[in-house]
Enzyme design. Structure first.
Site, short mmCIF file in Angstrom:
data_model
loop_
_atom_site.label_atom_id
_atom_site.label_comp_id
_atom_site.label_asym_id
_atom_site.label_seq_id
_atom_site.Cartn_x
_atom_site.Cartn_y
_atom_site.Cartn_z
CE1 TYR A 1 31.90 10.10 -7.50
CE2 TYR A 1 30.11 10.86 -8.91
CZ TYR A 1 30.76 11.20 -7.80
OH TYR A 1 30.70 12.43 -7.10
CB CYS A 2 31.73 4.22 -5.88
SG CYS A 2 32.57 2.54 -6.89
CB THR A 3 36.20 4.52 -3.53
OG1 THR A 3 35.27 5.16 -2.52
CG2 THR A 3 37.48 4.87 -3.00
#
Length: 338
Positions: free
Chosen positions: A197-199
């Site tokens: 995951y990331c922003t």
């Protein structure tokens, strides 16, 4: 019309402060083949400028990456402008979780070699072969299994103020370094379920493709990243497994997801998750500073920067001459704070 901003930052900030309407902060990205990024950039600038859009957009042969602020009364027109572009038709728009309407004050659209600097030079790498999307509900279900590996593909200073429960940090401040590090760190977990995951989704989507390229089997990535996850979880009444603050790359420097404060002031160690940039124009270090230390150091990261910041502007400018930008603007945690 001019295809670049010609107004000073100071004047633009005054104009923003005087606006009487609301703005919506939104982000989106799409991997797609853009034959002429410069022509695409110019057309996009003209159409978005006319709608009063602010923000930062990168365009490359591999696609587009955008974080923008749109007048609320122009939001539908903004969507239609995007949807009129074939590869953006129906694109998911990530609406900011915690928005004060002051995220950007100018529109900047830049042509880059890549929309995410990844350091990948292998010509056989293919973004078409990427991990499977998971939505908020599926993410919660998969991460309830202790054998699921959750990997945070953001920089250290993002992870520091907020992350998902049980997430592994890939300890670097550049995405290009994180990709091979993630492969090495997870080498003994190739057959496990791995969720990245990331922003907003753009980095973890590329990371999922890179992991598959390197022989991993069950790779997932969180659709829309932390922003979409939070919005959907709240809408659906799901437990939110993210703790703390989501760092964002605009003037807000963060949006609160939970009330948990999991980081500390870099100067005194008090619980704090407020990022700021050192006010010394010869430094601008990104760091975490509590209100007490902000007063004590006048918004600077150290006593030396505080002393410099107190000098007349002409003397400060003289001191900055010949200083390499790599030393001036350094987000790394390795930069010591007095």
């Amino acid at each position: 019309m001019a295809l670049h901003n010609r107004v000073s930052a100071a004047e633009l900030k005054v104009r923003l402060a005087n606006e009487t309407f609301k703005r919506v902060t939104v982000s989106f990205y799409q991997y797609a083949k853009i034959p002429d990024p410069q022509a695409f950039r110019d057309q996009l600038y003209e159409s978005l400028f006319q709608l009063g859009t602010f923000g930062r957009i990168y365009v490359a042969h591999e696609g587009i990456n955008a974080q923008v602020s749109v007048p609320e009364h122009h939001f539908e027109a903004f969507k239609q402008q995007l949807y009129a572009i074939d590869f953006l038709n129906g694109i998911r728009l990530n609406i900011a979780v915690d928005d004060d309407g002051k995220s950007f004050f100018v529109l900047k659209i830049k042509v880059r070699e890549k929309i995410v600097a990844d350091g990948i030079e292998d010509p056989t790498f293919d973004m078409a072969n990427r991990g499977r999307y998971v939505d908020a509900g599926t993410f919660n279900e998969l991460t309830a299994d202790p054998d699921t590996v959750i990997v945070d593909m953001r920089n250290h200073y993002e992870y520091e103020v907020g992350h998902f429960e049980g997430a592994i940090e890939v300890p670097s401040d550049t995405f290009r370094d994180q990709l091979p590090m993630a492969v090495d760190m997870l080498a003994d977990k190739k057959d496990k379920n791995i969720i990245m995951y990331c922003t907003g989704g753009i980095r973890c989507e590329k990371a999922s493709a890179y992991m598959l390229h390197n022989g991993f089997k069950n790779v997932f990535h969180l659709e829309g990243g932390i922003i979409e996850y939070t919005n959907k979880a709240r809408q659906q009444g799901l437990p939110i497994k993210f703790k703390g603050k989501n760092f964002v790359f605009d003037d807000r420097l963060g949006e609160r997801i939970s009330e948990d404060i999991i980081s500390q002031c870099h100067q005194c160690g008090a619980p704090c998750d407020t990022h700021t940039n050192c006010l010394n124009d010869g430094c601008h270090l990104l760091f975490i500073q509590c209100e007490s230390c902000a007063k004590k150091y006048d918004g600077c990261c150290s006593e030396s920067c505080q002393t410099t910041h107190a000098l007349p502007p002409e003397q400060q400018a003289e001191l900055r001459k010949g200083v390499e930008k790599g030393l001036m603007f350094n987000k790394s945690r390795r930069r010591k704070i007095e």
